[in-house]
Design a protein around this motif. Structure first.
Motif, PDB file in Angstrom:
ATOM      1  N   UNK A   1       5.644  -0.808   7.014  1.00  0.00           N
ATOM      2  CA  UNK A   1       5.813  -0.425   6.208  1.00  0.00           C
ATOM      3  C   UNK A   1       6.133   0.157   5.108  1.00  0.00           C
TER       4      UNK A   1
ATOM      5  N   UNK B   1       1.322  -1.224   0.172  1.00  0.00           N
ATOM      6  CA  UNK B   1       0.425   0.379  -0.366  1.00  0.00           C
ATOM      7  C   UNK B   1       1.272   1.331  -0.002  1.00  0.00           C
ATOM      8  N   UNK B   2       2.269   1.359   0.418  1.00  0.00           N
ATOM      9  CA  UNK B   2       3.244   2.293  -0.042  1.00  0.00           C
ATOM     10  C   UNK B   2       3.464   2.384  -1.477  1.00  0.00           C
ATOM     11  N   UNK B   3       3.680   3.362  -1.701  1.00  0.00           N
ATOM     12  CA  UNK B   3       4.638   3.881  -3.144  1.00  0.00           C
ATOM     13  C   UNK B   3       4.786   5.158  -3.183  1.00  0.00           C
TER      14      UNK B   3
ATOM     15  N   UNK C   1      -1.763   4.072   0.968  1.00  0.00           N
ATOM     16  CA  UNK C   1      -3.387   3.983   0.597  1.00  0.00           C
ATOM     17  C   UNK C   1      -3.460   3.114   2.094  1.00  0.00           C
TER      18      UNK C   1
ATOM     19  N   UNK D   1      -5.668  -0.357   2.962  1.00  0.00           N
ATOM     20  CA  UNK D   1      -4.942  -1.785   2.404  1.00  0.00           C
ATOM     21  C   UNK D   1      -4.813  -2.128   3.802  1.00  0.00           C
TER      22      UNK D   1
ATOM     23  N   UNK E   1      -1.787  -2.610   5.327  1.00  0.00           N
ATOM     24  CA  UNK E   1      -0.494  -1.794   5.464  1.00  0.00           C
ATOM     25  C   UNK E   1      -0.229  -1.635   6.916  1.00  0.00           C
TER      26      UNK E   1
END
Lengths: 706, 577
Positions: B350, A1-3, B340, B343, B346
């Motif tokens: 992370x 979920x991390x970009x 996000x 999600x 998550x």
């Protein structure tokens, strides 16, 4: 979920980007950059000013603390030989620092404290927070980490080997801490003479180890107890000093620690300045000074003060709000470019563009001003830019002078009102300030009653107040007050004279009494009655006359100088008054927004179909609104089938009011899908949650209207 | 006007017939919807066949018939002739009060009212044509009478019923039902009903006096509102009591219908998505306008970010697209991180990892998030040219709302060169933050009500209505299985096959360990009890199976996945092989 996104080869934005943002919206006005820099410099000034205020206020407290620490330390120093026997008491010197509930401000205090200690007393300081120390082990780890690292910081260049030791994390125990302490102090002893001199000049030979518990209340009792007991065992080897940061009351120490533990501490109490006083000082220095051209309007100030009083007691947040005001003002008001020191004013006014002149003409207060001028001047003001500029400069200078005088007179008035019983105009000067900014203060009832009360003041009070007023007016360098000062001084001398006259009369009265003593009872009664009658009908004494005069004079000063700011022409340039924006940003009500959106979608979506009176919503409302409305009718649990049915009834009616209820499967599925979406959105918003109590039921999480 | 209670039970035998004039009935209904503070539960019945359901109430037992869907809806249409009438206003101040704007009207009723609304607004704006006013009274009269009839029927039957709705509601809803069943006899009433009706009449009279023009329906909303308010105030105390009443008993007062009985099949995520795509987004133009308003604030956001504030967005509607637009339009030239939050997997870790690894190009692990945070702080402090924009969608999501996560994020956001912009949706989201965190976050609040559907945010949610554990569970299953040895896969297949064979048995406890061992041996998958156990432990660790000890002490194995997923899985496996 991390970009993570990185700009490809392009250059990264530089810090000038901020200026760019500032300009973005106000593309029309070319002064954006100048405005931004004015804003920034103003903010920096204010920031440093507030920091100074904070420092000054804390100075006393910190000095006391430093004294305490050095004393606890000196005992250690002297008794190096026979302290082992002394230390059977095993008491740890402890400073209980009562800081008040405004937790957010504490950080600053602690920071300045640790800085001060670092410079004066000891390099060994550990700042512990409850959230880092759920257990004694974590506490020790954190403690040692901080102590050893801070030591490394001090002379990291000299002994590389030490760095390695601290990094390889020796076992976290008190004994290893002591070992470390010994090695450190020995090292300083064995250092080269030159170094020794420098180190001994700042610290003593074996500086104390200061452990600061930032938020003592949030620590687990067990952890604290263990730590205290353990360290008291080693106090003869390790000169430990504890500092407790306390937000509530010092009683908490005894509530958290049993007697057996608290008896191991030698507690000294330190009280920090109350946050209200802090705020008063800040207001005094920021708002009631002529140092800064930027001023707060009444509503904005009220919002900020309310936030302070009813939400957090945090001066930091108050200052943050103030910063936001500044930014907002300079961002939204194109004319704020003129919100500068008087020195720069002329230049800036001269460089105003035509557009900016038009902006000035559009200001409501300026319009009012124009309307009151004669027609020739009106035309000149509205057409000739140069004339307008001259006039603007004059008006702005007036405004500055006005503020200047305003503050002085406000302080004078405050001298009077702050000593009246029940404080009709407020105890603090900020209350008075708000009242005066709000509307013409002399028209309010509170003002009337304060004047009434002031007319009943006794002489000594009145004289001291007058003296204070004279001082205030003298200290303000405005020339307008020369006359006022003269007048007040005159009053003072009159009081002086009155006193002498009074003394004389006193004598005469006493002589009268002596005369009366000789008469009989009947005569005495008679004369007393006469006296009483005469007093009732008597004219005011000289003193009373004078008192009336004084109060009237103060009243005239108030009427002359304490005109509300928004009555002044061009006040928009210097005064920030959009309180709604401020409240929206600082004190938002997310739930109210949700509520409005769900109950009254028309508020946001300006569609005629959504418009409806009262609290009901039309069936054309967005799905989520309908589903929400329906769910309001339910109790604790909601049957999904029923809900779906109700929903589809509504939706189908909305879509085809005339069509048969018999609809194709296709439509049905879409409605079903829409329902699912709306329900899961409600779940996301926290109105419902799945329930296991019954199949196909959800539980409502709110009660009542929302 | 009265709350559901047991007092009516004693007098229920006395019957009465009462004529109710049309006008009064209309008034009653009007008041009823707007004023009465009752907590009722909608009861809509849809089923292909008529069936009797058990209902239960705290006070007395009653019966209710459920009728055919179509007829029911028709009935709804009848009883809902009160369109614009129920206008009790909800002001912002009432949000947090116990007062509820409209307790009395039930979901079904409301639904039908809402359903009626367009008719009115289309035909005549807020003014009733004569024809309109003429129709409702008839039906409402019928409605009320039918209510009585039905309750009579109920009592005469004396069945053991399980009611799930408060009885008032049941009466209401029951009425049309019985109407459809026994059309003829609607002139009787029982004392209990009478009791209630008397009260209703009182209120009707009351309202009638105050607002004589009540029959003119929607044309006179303001007096109604004030009246409603007055009565609501009286109801205040009742509401409080009701709250505790509702929460005291563990009994659930809702209907027993389940989705399974619905003709509709459960939708899975994909079909749902497709269906929603087909459905046009309502008020697209207005929503766009709304979004444009927000977009005009972008530069201000950036300004505030640069000045050391962090921004939090709130308001109804997904803010995903808005933030995305912000990102693409203004942050293209700078390093930024998009999180996000919705999600499901998550974690703060992370987030921190992607900062250290991708932004700071640091290879290496950290012992704890705190260490990692410390490292990040140090790096950002050392290198003042380092800037990072962090966009967090749904900061209040399940995974991030924890205290520790928020603490770390708050500390992260307090770094001067980290610019955080986040969105929150949950109504209680602000409760995540205490004073200390708030001051670290240094929020500026921006209201961004977008009304856009929460497409992304809800797509990971396990909604009750969506076929559960759909593709996600399936893919995780296949992924785990792929990493296992062929033997292990075989063991799992065996279990899955067995479970599928037994899918019709609702009380299937699972496969007992001994039987399973036997089967595995026969299939040459294991050679000893121990190997099987080792294998099962691995399954259990991956949450592929669940073990349960039965009453006889035997261990039963179960795959906690629903039948359809399991079928899909086996099909997939077959394809692979």
């Amino acid at each position: 979920g991390c970009f993570v996104f990185k700009p490809s080869a392009k250059k990264r934005r530089l810090s000038q980007g901020t200026v760019h943002d500032f300009r973005n919206r106000n593309d029309k006005s070319e002064d954006a950059e100048l405005r931004f820099f004015t804003c920034q410099s103003l903010w920096n000034q204010i920031k440093s000013e507030t920091e100074k205020v904070q420092e000054d206020l804390n100075k006393q407290l910190l000095d006391n603390l430093v004294n305490f620490l050095s004393q606890s330390h000196s005992e250690f120093q002297e008794k190096t030989t026979e302290w082992t026997c002394q230390m059977k008491f095993r008491e740890i010197p402890t400073a209980a620092l009562v800081l008040g509930v405004n937790v957010t401000d504490h950080d600053l205090t602690f920071r300045s404290l640790s800085d001060l200690l670092q410079n004066n007393i000891t390099p060994y300081i550990a700042l512990l927070e409850a959230k880092d120390c759920p257990g004694i082990k974590n506490l020790m780890q954190k403690l040692m980490g901080q102590l050893m690292k801070c030591h490394v910081d001090v002379d990291s260049l000299e002994d590389e080997d030490y760095v390695q030791v601290s990094q390889s994390r020796i076992r976290c125990s008190m004994s290893s801490l002591i070992k470390w302490y010994k090695s450190v102090t020995e090292k300083t002893d064995s250092e080269t003479p030159s170094q020794k001199r420098t180190s001994s000049s700042t610290y003593w030979q074996s500086p104390p180890v200061v452990v600061i518990f930032k938020d003592m209340e949030s620590f687990t009792t067990k952890v604290l107890q263990d730590f205290i007991v353990i360290s008291s065992q080693h106090i003869h080897e390790l000169p430990l000093v504890l500092i407790f940061g306390i937000a509530t009351s010092p009683m908490i120490i005894h509530r958290l620690l049993p007697h057996s533990v608290s008896s191991l501490l030698c507690i000294e109490l330190f009280q920090s300045l109350s946050c209200k006083e802090h705020l008063s000082t800040v207001i005094d220095k920021l708002l009631l000074s002529d140092q800064f051209p930027f001023k707060l309007g009444e509503k904005v100030l009220q919002v900020l003060i309310n936030l302070f009083l009813y939400h957090d007691f945090s001066v930091q947040n108050f200052i943050k709000g103030f910063q936001l005001c500044i930014v907002e003002h300079f961002y939204s008001q194109p004319l704020s470019v003129l919100c500068c020191q008087l020195v720069d004013l002329k230049k800036r006014i001269n460089s105003l563009s035509h557009d900016q002149c038009e902006n000035i003409r559009r200001l409501p207060s300026f319009r009012r001003y124009v309307e009151n001028q004669e027609s020739g001047k009106q035309i000149a003001l509205l057409t000739a830019d140069n004339f307008l500029k001259e006039e603007t400069q004059k008006l702005l200078e007036d405004l500055h002078v006005y503020h200047y005088n305003y503050v002085s007179v406000l302080r004078c008035l405050h001298v009077f009102t702050s000593s009246l019983p029940k404080y009709p105009l407020g105890k603090q000067i900020r209350d008075l300030h708000c009242a005066c900014l709000e509307n013409q203060v002399w028209e309010t009832e509170e003002y009337e009653s304060s004047l009434q009360l002031a007319r009943m003041l006794n002489k000594s009070d009145l004289v001291t107040m007058l003296q204070q007023c004279v001082e205030i007016l003298l200290s303000s360098s405005g020339k307008e007050f020369d006359e006022a000062v003269e007048k007040l001084k005159e009053f003072l001398t009159q009081f002086q004279n009155l006193e002498e006259a009074f003394q004389e009369r006193d004598v005469s009265v006493s002589s009268q009494k002596e005369l009366q003593k000789k008469t009989d009872l009947y005569h005495l009664q008679k004369t007393l009655l006469e006296l009483k009658e005469s007093r009732r009908s008597k004219k005011l004494t000289k003193f009373e006359m004078l008192r009336f005069e004084v109060v009237d004079y103060i009243d005239s000063l108030v009427r002359k100088y304490l005109v509300p700011a928004d009555h002044r022409t061009l006040h928009e340039i210097l005064y920030f008054n959009t309180a709604t924006v401020l409240r929206g940003h600082l004190n938002a009500a997310p739930r109210t927004a949700l509520h409005t959106a769900l109950n009254n979608p028309h508020w946001y979506l300006k569609n005629q179909a959504l418009k409806c009176d009262g609290g009901s919503i039309s069936n054309k409302a967005p799905d989520i609104c309908i589903v929400y409305k329906l769910h309001l009718e339910c109790g604790r649990l909601i049957n999904l089938v029923d809900w779906l049915e109700a929903f589809s009834t509504v939706v189908m009616a909305a879509e085809a009011p005339d069509a048969d209820t018999a609809s194709s499967d296709q439509v049905d599925d879409i409605i079903h899908a829409r329902f699912i979406r709306a329900v899961s959105e409600l779940e996301l918003l926290g109105f419902i949650k799945p329930s296991k109590q019954k199949t196909d039921h959800v539980a409502r999480l709110t009660w009542g209207g929302c | 006007m009265s709350r559901p209670e047991g007092s009516g039970g004693g007098r229920r035998r006395a019957l009465q017939v009462k004529f109710v004039p049309d006008e009064e009935v209309l008034k009653h209904i009007a008041d009823d919807t707007g004023i009465k503070a009752r907590k009722d539960k909608a009861q809509l019945s849809i089923s292909a066949k008529t069936f009797v359901k058990k209902l239960e109430n705290t006070s007395d037992n009653k019966a209710q018939e459920i009728l055919e869907e179509k007829k029911y809806i028709a009935a709804l249409g009848i009883c809902a002739q009160d369109p614009m009438e129920n206008g009790s206003s909800v002001s912002g101040g009432e949000i947090y009060s116990f007062q509820t704007p409209k307790r009395s009207s039930k979901m079904a009723e409301l639904a039908s009212e809402l359903a009626q609304t367009p008719e009115q607004s289309v035909a005549s704006d807020h003014s009733n044509s004569p024809g309109k006013t003429a129709r409702p009274p008839q039906s409402s009269k019928m409605f009320l009478l039918l209510m009585h009839v039905f309750s009579l029927l109920l009592q005469s039957r004396k069945k053991e019923f399980v009611s799930t709705t408060p009885y008032r509601l049941r009466k209401r809803l029951a009425a049309p039902d019985s109407h459809l069943e026994s059309e003829s006899e609607y002139s009787a009433s029982c004392s209990e009903e009478e009791d209630e009706k008397d009260q209703q009449e009182i209120s009707t009279v009351l309202s009638g006096q105050k607002t004589p023009a009540k029959t003119k329906a929607a044309s006179t909303p303001p007096p109604r509102n004030s009246l409603a308010k007055k009565i609501k105030e009286e109801k205040m105390s009742n509401l409080v009591e009701e709250y505790f009443e509702a929460h005291s008993s563990s009994k659930v007062l809702t209907s027993d219908r389940t989705l399974q009985k619905l003709r509709k099949r459960r939708l899975n995520q994909e079909t749902l998505h497709d269906l929603l795509k087909k459905a046009p987004l309502a008020y697209a133009a207005e929503i766009k306008e709304l979004n444009q308003q927000h977009e005009s604030m972008f530069s201000k956001w950036l300004l505030h970010l640069h000045l050391g504030f962090n921004i939090v967005l709130y308001g109804l509607g997904s803010k995903h697209d808005l933030l995305e637009k912000f990102r693409t339009s203004l942050l293209q030239d700078s390093v930024h991180l998009v999180v996000n939050g919705y999600f499901p997997s998550i974690t703060v870790r992370s987030i921190l990892n992607s900062i250290t690894e991708e932004v700071l190009d640091h290879t290496g692990t950290f012992r704890s998030p705190l260490d990692q945070l410390e490292f990040i702080t140090k790096r950002f402090k050392e290198d003042s040219s380092l800037e990072l924009y962090v966009i967090i969608h749904s900061l209040d999501s399940q995974m991030l709302r924890g205290e520790r996560s928020q603490q770390i994020l708050a500390q992260l956001s307090s770094l001067p060169s980290v610019y955080l912009i986040a969105s929150i949706d949950h109504i209680n989201a602000p409760l995540m933050w205490d004073q200390a965190k708030l001051s670290l976050y240094n929020w500026l609040w921006y209201e961004t009500t977008t009304f856009s559907p929460y497409v992304e945010e809800t797509s990971y949610e396990n909604s009750l209505l969506v076929q559960q554990s759909g593709s996600l569970a399936l893919s995780s299953l296949t992924h785990v299985l792929r990493s296992l040895t062929p033997n292990a896969r075989g063991i799992f297949r065996l279990l899955a096959q067995y479970q599928l064979d037994k899918k019709d048995n609702p009380s299937y406890p699972g496969l007992s360990f001994q039987d399973f061992y036997q089967q595995c041996r026969e299939a040459f998958l294991v050679n000893s009890d121990l190997t099987l156990r080792a294998q099962l432990t691995e399954f259990r660790d991956h949450k592929l199976i669940r073990t349960k000890r039965g009453a006889d002490g035997v261990e039963y194995l179960l795959i906690p996945v629903d039948v359809s997923t399991l079928t899909d899985f086996l099909e997939n496996e077959d394809e692979d092989v």
